[in-house]
Design a protein around this motif. Structure first.
Motif, PDB file in Angstrom:
ATOM      1  N   GLN A 130      -3.877   3.396   0.120  1.00  0.00           N
ATOM      2  CA  GLN A 130      -4.063   2.696  -1.324  1.00  0.00           C
ATOM      3  C   GLN A 130      -3.325   1.337  -1.573  1.00  0.00           C
ATOM      4  OE1 GLN A 130      -6.591   3.395  -3.955  1.00  0.00           O
ATOM      5  NE2 GLN A 130      -5.910   1.303  -4.367  1.00  0.00           N
TER       6      GLN A 130
ATOM      7  N   THR B 260      -2.191   7.817   1.170  1.00  0.00           N
ATOM      8  CA  THR B 260      -3.223   8.877   0.361  1.00  0.00           C
ATOM      9  C   THR B 260      -3.529  10.191   1.255  1.00  0.00           C
ATOM     10  OG1 THR B 260      -4.959   7.815   1.060  1.00  0.00           O
ATOM     11  CG2 THR B 260      -4.218   6.784  -1.184  1.00  0.00           C
TER      12      THR B 260
ATOM     13  N   THR C  42       1.027  -1.171  -0.052  1.00  0.00           N
ATOM     14  CA  THR C  42       0.094  -0.110  -0.151  1.00  0.00           C
ATOM     15  C   THR C  42       0.827   1.317  -0.030  1.00  0.00           C
ATOM     16  OG1 THR C  42      -0.139   0.258   2.270  1.00  0.00           O
ATOM     17  CG2 THR C  42      -1.740  -1.165   1.302  1.00  0.00           C
TER      18      THR C  42
ATOM     19  N   LEU D 158      -2.565  -2.196  -9.166  1.00  0.00           N
ATOM     20  CA  LEU D 158      -3.505  -1.058  -9.397  1.00  0.00           C
ATOM     21  C   LEU D 158      -3.429  -0.879 -10.999  1.00  0.00           C
ATOM     22  CD1 LEU D 158      -5.240   1.166  -7.930  1.00  0.00           C
ATOM     23  CD2 LEU D 158      -3.085   2.518  -7.968  1.00  0.00           C
TER      24      LEU D 158
END
Length: 264
Positions: free
Chosen positions: A119, A113, A110, A138
């Protein structure tokens, strides 16, 4: 700002998850018992949970020493990069203890953010006893064992197969039971597998139509939520809020809107 190569991070997550899953499976074959409890007598830890997490932590330290780490069993370590690895060594520990194949290793990379939620950019959920490896990066399609997967579309509420579960916090179970009772006349049926990461991935693969759950910590859903998102699912809380311990709802966007009034 660290340059993010999501596919490289996914390769790392996948390789480590497979090794960790093999360790978990071998320990289960050798026999396992409860080592301790956490939030309640229902929330257990086995020797395998701690050993599998230790393996994952060490492998990540060897490969990515600059990254931070957050694990269910051993807590967090800070890092100097923008990457935090969020790990559940064995999601579905009770299933694992009882010999059910419905348990999984969950590993997510991750990045921070602005809203502080973070994220996921790469994630792997690996269920060794099911020979099921769910992956996503992603901006890339989600896969199950290398085959692209997608969420079921155009599912009306009365045809929806919905997965959920109960928290280990006994004080919160009455509310969860009321939600099930309110929903059951309006949907096709419920499924309760007992492993949130696999339930969420099942939505991604079209095995069930939706999943909702209250009380999930982030390591239960960090990887699976990315996989479901990349498979076309809505993943969030109520309204436009991100998923959290308050609620995670996963379904195609139209079905999520239909389910939301029952989860208020």
């Amino acid at each position: 700002m660290t340059t993010i190569d999501a596919l490289k991070l996914l390769d790392i997550a996948r390789d480590i998850a497979v090794e960790a899953g093999e360790l978990a499976a071998s320990m289960r074959s050798a026999g396992i018992s409860v080592a301790s409890t956490k939030s309640s007598q229902l929330d257990i830890v086995t020797q395998a949970d701690t050993k599998v997490e230790a393996l994952i932590r060490q492998r990540l330290k060897d490969l990515r020493p600059e990254d931070a780490f957050l694990g269910e069993e051993s807590g967090d370590d800070t890092g100097t990069s923008d990457i935090t690895w969020i790990v559940d060594p064995i999601d579905g520990t009770v299933n694992y203890l009882y010999g059910s194949p419905n348990y999984a290793v969950s590993i997510a990379a991750t990045v921070p953010t602005p809203d502080g939620v973070g994220q996921a950019v790469a994630g792997c959920v690996y269920a060794p006893a099911l020979n099921a490896q769910y992956t996503a990066a992603l901006g890339q399609p989600a896969h199950l064992n290398g085959m692209q997967i997608s969420v079921n579309k155009d599912v009306p509420l009365d045809r929806a197969l919905v997965a959920t579960g109960f928290t280990y916090d006994l004080a919160k179970r009455d509310r969860q039971k009321r939600t099930v009772a309110e929903l059951v006349p309006h949907i096709r049926d419920f499924r309760m597998v007992g492993t949130a990461s696999l339930d969420i991935c099942a939505v991604a693969a079209g095995i069930v139509d939706a999943h909702y759950m209250r009380g999930l910590p982030i390591w239960d859903y960090a990887a699976a939520a990315l996989i479901a998102t990349q498979a076309g699912a809505f993943v969030g809380g109520l309204g436009k809020t991100p998923p959290s311990a308050d609620l995670i709802l996963v379904a195609n966007p139209e079905l999520a809107k239909a389910l939301e009034p029952f989860l208020l």
